[in-house]
Scaffold this active site. Structure first.
Site, mmCIF file in Angstrom:
data_model
loop_
_atom_site.group_PDB
_atom_site.id
_atom_site.type_symbol
_atom_site.label_atom_id
_atom_site.label_comp_id
_atom_site.label_asym_id
_atom_site.label_seq_id
_atom_site.Cartn_x
_atom_site.Cartn_y
_atom_site.Cartn_z
ATOM 1 N N PRO A 2 0.841 -1.213 0.000
ATOM 2 C CA PRO A 2 0.000 0.000 0.000
ATOM 3 C C PRO A 2 0.872 1.258 0.000
ATOM 4 C CG PRO A 2 -0.817 -1.588 1.590
ATOM 5 C CD PRO A 2 0.503 -2.109 1.096
ATOM 6 N N GLU A 3 0.540 2.183 -0.884
ATOM 7 C CA GLU A 3 1.310 3.419 -1.009
ATOM 8 C C GLU A 3 0.511 4.568 -0.396
ATOM 9 O OE1 GLU A 3 2.871 3.861 -5.025
ATOM 10 O OE2 GLU A 3 2.787 1.698 -5.329
#
Ligand SMILES: [Zn+2]
Length: 274
Positions: A2-3
């Site tokens: 996840p960014e």
């Protein structure tokens, strides 16, 4: 992993569910996600603490516990949600950190492959940790000049530098590929060879794409879920990531996929990016 947009979505979903709540008790299934803290220390120090706030820094969800910060970086197979019901057997099998909250509900970090990390830092340690991270691209004060100086010193490939959290916070493989395509920049180009026009375009596209991804609740490729357990929708808007071999949406050229730049998949258009 996840960014920025995914962790931002998680944090916004969690805010109304955890802020002001007290952790009654905490348990941890595996030690391998911990950094700089033991299981015993973590579960002891979490118990009785009130969550004053939850915010995002880079790709981390940061829980403000007053004198300490619980810092969780969700891994590729990780999710962070509040459950108001009993966990299913599959959920409890992969639940790594469980924190029971007062007034009902349980904050659960689930991670099938345990690629995420958990830290518990005091104020001084958090200050040092925070200072080692690069600027936030969506900070209103983040300027083209700041991006230029963050990227300009390195001779490494621009894509690699964009994803280096010491230079810029929150950008990983998906959004680096997308921003470089939108800005028309070859991902293998040396960062210090970008000119001011490149910096301006990259700055604008990074901010536009990260903001659009937050509005779509992030990109769900595999396991990512929002803080309320829903999938994100930005995968529908990706122009290059996951599309190697398919025609460029702008010019029709077959998109190239390579692992030569940084061992991660880089997808780009030979014709549109230089
Ligand atoms: Zn193209």
């Amino acid at each position: 992993m996840p960014e920025l947009p995914e962790v931002e979505t998680i944090v916004r979903d969690l805010q109304p569910l955890v802020v002001g709540r007290r952790i009654v008790r905490a348990s941890l299934s595996h030690d391998d996600v911990l950094r700089g803290v033991t299981r015993r220390q973590l579960t002891r120090r979490l118990a009785g603490k009130t969550i004053r706030d939850v915010s995002r820094r880079a790709k981390h969800a940061v829980f403000d516990l007053g004198s300490e910060r619980l810092v969780i970086q969700p891994g590729m197979t990780g999710s962070l949600t509040v459950h108001r019901r009993r966990l299913t057997s599959a959920e409890s099998r992969y639940a790594v950190l469980r924190a029971e909250l007062n007034r009902g509900g349980e904050l659960v970090y689930t991670d099938v492959r345990r690629l995420g990390t958990i830290l518990l830092l005091n104020e001084k340690q958090w200050e040092l940790y925070d200072r080692a991270l690069g600027p936030e691209p969506l900070d209103p004060a983040f300027s083209v000049e700041q991006l230029g100086s963050a990227l300009g010193r390195s001779r490494q490939a621009i894509k690699k530098v964009l994803m280096d959290q010491r230079h810029l916070a929150g950008v990983g493989n998906i959004y680096a590929n997308e921003a470089l395509f939108a800005a028309g920049i070859d991902p293998s180009k040396a960062a210090n060879r970008l000119d001011t026009t490149d910096h301006q375009r990259l700055h604008a596209e990074l901010r536009r794409i990260l903001s659009a991804a937050i509005r779509s609740n992030g990109t769900t490729f595999r396991d990512y879920r929002t803080g309320t357990g829903e999938p994100g929708n930005f995968q529908l808007e990706l122009l290059v990531y996951g599309r190697e071999g398919e025609p460029c949406r702008r010019c029709g050229t077959r998109l190239t996929g390579t692992h030569a730049i940084d061992a991660r998949i880089s997808v780009f258009c030979h014709h549109c990016q230089s």
